[in-house]
Design a protein around this motif. Structure first.
Motif, PDB file in Angstrom:
ATOM      1  N   LEU A 188      -8.581  -1.034   3.270  1.00  0.00           N
ATOM      2  CA  LEU A 188      -7.459  -0.319   2.660  1.00  0.00           C
ATOM      3  C   LEU A 188      -7.926   0.481   1.444  1.00  0.00           C
ATOM      4  N   PRO A 189      -7.235   1.579   1.119  1.00  0.00           N
ATOM      5  CA  PRO A 189      -7.744   2.501   0.089  1.00  0.00           C
ATOM      6  C   PRO A 189      -7.570   2.020  -1.344  1.00  0.00           C
ATOM      7  N   TYR A 190      -6.810   0.948  -1.573  1.00  0.00           N
ATOM      8  CA  TYR A 190      -6.595   0.444  -2.929  1.00  0.00           C
ATOM      9  C   TYR A 190      -7.192  -0.951  -3.064  1.00  0.00           C
ATOM     10  N   ASP A 191      -7.632  -1.266  -4.273  1.00  0.00           N
ATOM     11  CA  ASP A 191      -8.208  -2.587  -4.515  1.00  0.00           C
ATOM     12  C   ASP A 191      -7.135  -3.660  -4.377  1.00  0.00           C
ATOM     13  N   ILE A 192      -7.459  -4.673  -3.596  1.00  0.00           N
ATOM     14  CA  ILE A 192      -6.565  -5.809  -3.389  1.00  0.00           C
ATOM     15  C   ILE A 192      -7.326  -7.070  -3.777  1.00  0.00           C
ATOM     16  N   PHE A 239      10.843   4.492   7.948  1.00  0.00           N
ATOM     17  CA  PHE A 239      10.850   3.745   6.705  1.00  0.00           C
ATOM     18  C   PHE A 239       9.581   2.957   6.446  1.00  0.00           C
ATOM     19  N   LEU A 240       8.489   3.326   7.069  1.00  0.00           N
ATOM     20  CA  LEU A 240       7.232   2.619   6.869  1.00  0.00           C
ATOM     21  C   LEU A 240       6.884   2.585   5.386  1.00  0.00           C
ATOM     22  N   GLY A 241       6.600   1.358   4.870  1.00  0.00           N
ATOM     23  CA  GLY A 241       6.200   1.228   3.484  1.00  0.00           C
ATOM     24  C   GLY A 241       7.339   0.840   2.581  1.00  0.00           C
ATOM     25  N   GLN A 242       8.569   0.895   3.035  1.00  0.00           N
ATOM     26  CA  GLN A 242       9.678   0.357   2.276  1.00  0.00           C
ATOM     27  C   GLN A 242      10.029  -0.986   2.907  1.00  0.00           C
ATOM     28  N   PHE A 243      11.051  -1.653   2.389  1.00  0.00           N
ATOM     29  CA  PHE A 243      11.258  -3.026   2.848  1.00  0.00           C
ATOM     30  C   PHE A 243      11.450  -3.092   4.346  1.00  0.00           C
ATOM     31  N   GLY A 244      12.375  -2.330   4.902  1.00  0.00           N
ATOM     32  CA  GLY A 244      12.539  -2.155   6.322  1.00  0.00           C
ATOM     33  C   GLY A 244      12.091  -3.302   7.202  1.00  0.00           C
ATOM     34  N   ILE A 245      11.530  -2.928   8.370  1.00  0.00           N
ATOM     35  CA  ILE A 245      11.072  -3.925   9.337  1.00  0.00           C
ATOM     36  C   ILE A 245       9.977  -4.794   8.748  1.00  0.00           C
ATOM     37  N   GLY A 246       9.102  -4.217   7.897  1.00  0.00           N
ATOM     38  CA  GLY A 246       8.004  -4.991   7.339  1.00  0.00           C
ATOM     39  C   GLY A 246       8.473  -6.230   6.616  1.00  0.00           C
ATOM     40  N   VAL A 260       0.836  -1.204   0.000  1.00  0.00           N
ATOM     41  CA  VAL A 260       0.000   0.000   0.000  1.00  0.00           C
ATOM     42  C   VAL A 260       0.870   1.254   0.000  1.00  0.00           C
ATOM     43  N   ASP A 261       1.901   1.279   0.822  1.00  0.00           N
ATOM     44  CA  ASP A 261       2.750   2.464   0.880  1.00  0.00           C
ATOM     45  C   ASP A 261       3.556   2.639  -0.411  1.00  0.00           C
ATOM     46  N   ALA A 262       3.897   1.518  -1.046  1.00  0.00           N
ATOM     47  CA  ALA A 262       4.584   1.615  -2.331  1.00  0.00           C
ATOM     48  C   ALA A 262       3.661   2.223  -3.389  1.00  0.00           C
ATOM     49  N   ILE A 263       2.388   1.840  -3.379  1.00  0.00           N
ATOM     50  CA  ILE A 263       1.403   2.418  -4.296  1.00  0.00           C
ATOM     51  C   ILE A 263       1.226   3.913  -4.014  1.00  0.00           C
ATOM     52  N   THR A 264       1.146   4.273  -2.727  1.00  0.00           N
ATOM     53  CA  THR A 264       0.986   5.678  -2.353  1.00  0.00           C
ATOM     54  C   THR A 264       2.157   6.505  -2.878  1.00  0.00           C
ATOM     55  N   ALA A 265       3.361   5.969  -2.708  1.00  0.00           N
ATOM     56  CA  ALA A 265       4.540   6.687  -3.214  1.00  0.00           C
ATOM     57  C   ALA A 265       4.503   6.800  -4.742  1.00  0.00           C
ATOM     58  N   ARG A 266       4.051   5.758  -5.424  1.00  0.00           N
ATOM     59  CA  ARG A 266       3.949   5.792  -6.893  1.00  0.00           C
ATOM     60  C   ARG A 266       2.934   6.838  -7.324  1.00  0.00           C
ATOM     61  N   HIS A 267       1.806   6.928  -6.633  1.00  0.00           N
ATOM     62  CA  HIS A 267       0.799   7.937  -6.977  1.00  0.00           C
ATOM     63  C   HIS A 267       1.323   9.353  -6.802  1.00  0.00           C
ATOM     64  N   ALA A 268       2.137   9.543  -5.761  1.00  0.00           N
ATOM     65  CA  ALA A 268       2.721  10.862  -5.562  1.00  0.00           C
ATOM     66  C   ALA A 268       3.615  11.233  -6.738  1.00  0.00           C
ATOM     67  N   LEU A 269       4.277  10.226  -7.314  1.00  0.00           N
ATOM     68  CA  LEU A 269       5.152  10.462  -8.468  1.00  0.00           C
ATOM     69  C   LEU A 269       4.358  10.559  -9.761  1.00  0.00           C
TER      70      LEU A 269
END
Length: 624
Positions: free
Chosen positions: A199-203, A111-118, A39-48
């Motif tokens: 969640l805000p995106y279709d899964i 780093f929420l939404g990147q590979f990080g702890i998740g 989801v956070d990766a999609i959010t970052a892509r939308h910002a771009l």
């Protein structure tokens, strides 16, 4: 293209142990972490690129779990740097579990939404994690494969352009031995729906055999998300909305609610609904509320979301302002949550007020089940108490009724602090017009103390022996004088018990004697008992405290035939024994704790009466 193996800059086995035993309550959270990263990766892509395609697809086939998104993706350098950052951050706090958790929390916030702890969290179920990613920031960069194993090593290598033609990321988990139950298709789909339905995106979930990258057609592809939330949907009528919410509650919590309460706080970034339980529940019960953070389920056991008094509801909310704990499995109890909790409590209170004003039948149905919760709230809120006076039930000497009804018949309200005292005095009080309320139940004494604030014309006092005695009918002077020797014997015999004896005529006739005391009388009795067992110093101190406090009273009922027969006994010793028996019976009926002296008296009286019953002549001879 090949790459040399690298080692995590953290003890991976130690980190997984920390996540499993100190941070996460269950391995199930790995699905949440995969969804959160996507989801956070999609959010970052939308910002771009706001026009970019949105796609998150989850599958579980052949023992593998795969999630694919069309998000921002990573370059080889970013994959290296993020993992290195995790290694360093996890060491910043020191060596203890608590310090490491604080380090992980700091890393997660950054780093929420990147590979990080998740991503590392997936090692709680995986022995190997394979990531194929392509960066949207650098369209010319080649796809990157990041491959890590639970021995603490990983490799990063570039792949041919055809390995992934579009930006985004695919993550594939190979389960570790013993974790297979968490990677079955049914379990993964259930966890995805649990965590990701808002969640805000279709899964979508795909359980078809293959690599999980099919064309999206066929019976094996199902939607995980269910938006908008039912409480935000439009319905043709209020009744239709109420039915839909009831169905949602039954599906989510397993019960059909009495009612639902909207919990919409736009300023606080909170939206949701509270469902009223259909069965009574203990005020000590801590309800488990469901909290979503930006659509992702945070916890279904939040017990600090609503005030303690609102134990009669179960809530589900979505928020974008409240702060999660390090494990992202509960809410951090800070000033923001405290303010939200007060605001949600106010919303429940407003719902009660609206029911009282416009829908009394629904309010009455609610109070039949949950009057304790409202009493708990009203004891701190005079306005609400005034609003609820016509509805809240109390046990009174006139029967079960509201304070409004009771106050209409009694301007002076007496109350008892124990259920036992009330049940002893209630029939006598009712027969003689004395208004008494049982305040022995939870919260009732607090509400009665607040009642004069709402209704200043009312006088509320604790019941005392004098008030009851004054309401009972006096015996004619001639009759009392005729019984003076009997009363003198009775008072002498009960003097060691710190109990006075009075004669009255009262109903019901079947009650021969009534034991009355109040708080002051009990305190004086306790002081006397302490004085008897104290040393000389404390005897002097306790003796100086003696005042004119009232004593307990044994009220003899002149209307009762047994009392008149005992008063006519020619033998003073038998009379005294009978008086002790009356005292013991009245004391037992009052259900008060027995002192050692009371137990001794009861035994003596019982055995004395047996002696008189079995050997009356011998007993009389002994007395001579």
């Amino acid at each position: 293209m090949t790459s040399m193996p690298h080692t995590f800059q953290v003890d991976l086995r130690g980190l997984v142990d920390l996540l499993s035993h100190h941070l996460y309550s269950s391995p199930r959270v790995y699905v949440r972490e995969l969804l959160q990263n996507a989801v956070d990766a999609i959010t970052a892509r939308h910002a771009l690129d706001p026009a970019a395609e949105v796609r998150i697809r989850l599958s579980a086939t052949g023992g593998r779990v795969t999630i694919e998104d069309s998000g921002i993706g990573l370059t080889a350098a970013e994959a290296h740097s993020l993992l290195a950052t995790i290694g360093r951050s996890s060491k910043r706090g020191g060596d203890s579990a608590a310090e490491k958790i604080r380090g992980l929390e700091s890393t997660r916030q950054e780093f929420l939404g990147q590979f990080g702890i998740g991503l590392l969290a997936c090692f709680v179920v995986a022995r190997q994690i394979r990531v194929v990613t392509r960066s949207a920031r650098d369209p010319q960069a080649a796809p990157v494969e990041w491959l890590a194993t639970d021995d603490g090593s990983y490799t990063v290598r570039e792949l041919p352009h055809e390995a992934r033609t579009e930006p985004g990321t695919t993550v594939v988990l190979e389960p570790r031995p013993g974790a297979e139950e968490w990677t079955t298709a049914a379990k993964v789909e259930q966890l995805a729906r649990d965590y990701g339905s808002l969640l805000p995106y279709d899964i979508t979930f795909d359980d078809r055999q293959g690599d999980g990258q099919g064309d999206g057609h066929g019976d094996g592809l199902r939607s995980v998300t269910d938006r908008p939330p039912v409480w935000e949907r439009a319905f043709p009528t209020p009744t239709a909305r109420r039915v839909a919410l009831a169905g949602h509650c039954a599906q989510l919590f397993g019960f059909t609610p009495l009612d639902s309460i909207d919990l919409d706080l736009p300023v606080a970034g909170v939206r949701g609904v509270a469902y009223v339980l259909p069965e009574p529940t203990s005020p000590a019960h801590r309800s488990g509320h469901r909290v979503h953070l930006k659509g992702m389920l945070l916890t279904d056991r939040a017990d600090n979301l609503l005030p303690d008094w609102a134990f009669f509801v179960r809530a589900v909310i979505d928020t974008d302002t409240l702060r999660p704990t390090a494990s992202r499995e509960n809410l951090y109890d800070d000033e923001t949550l405290s303010a939200v909790r007060d605001a949600l409590g106010a919303r429940v209170r407003t719902w009660l007020a609206e029911l009282a004003a416009s829908e009394p039948e629904r309010l009455a149905a609610f109070l039949r089940v949950h009057h304790l919760g409202v009493k708990s709230l009203a004891r701190h809120d005079a306005d609400l108490l005034g609003l609820m006076l016509p509805w809240l039930p109390f046990e009174t000497s006139d029967g079960s009724m509201s304070l409004e009804e009771f106050a209409a018949a009694h301007t002076e309200i007496h109350f008892t602090r124990t259920v036992e005292e009330f049940r002893q005095i209630a029939p006598i009080a009712a027969a003689h017009g004395l208004g008494v309320i049982n305040a022995g139940y939870t919260y009732d004494a607090d509400l009665l103390a607040l009642l004069p604030v709402v209704r200043p014309e009312l006088k509320v006092v604790e019941l005392d022996a004098g008030a009851v005695t004054e309401r009972l009918d006096p015996v004619p002077t001639s009759a009392e004088l005729a019984l003076a020797p009997f009363l003198a014997t009775a008072r002498t015999r009960l003097e060691p018990q710190s109990c006075d004896v009075v004669l009255r005529a009262f109903q019901p006739v079947a009650v021969p004697a009534l034991y009355l005391d109040d708080r002051q009388a009990r305190q004086e009795r306790d002081r006397t008992a302490a004085l008897d067992s104290a040393d000389s110093l404390w005897s002097g101190i306790l003796g100086s405290l003696r005042g004119s406090a009232p004593r307990a009273r044994l009220v003899l009922n002149h209307n009762n035939p047994l009392i008149r027969r005992i008063a006519a006994l020619p033998d003073e010793a038998l009379t005294a024994t009978a008086v002790e028996s009356l005292y013991g019976q009245a004391l037992l009926m009052s259900q008060r704790p027995l002192r050692a002296a009371d137990t001794t008296l009861l035994n003596r009286a019982f055995l004395g009466l047996l002696e008189w019953a079995t050997h009356p002549a011998d007993t009389q001879e002994d007395q001579k």
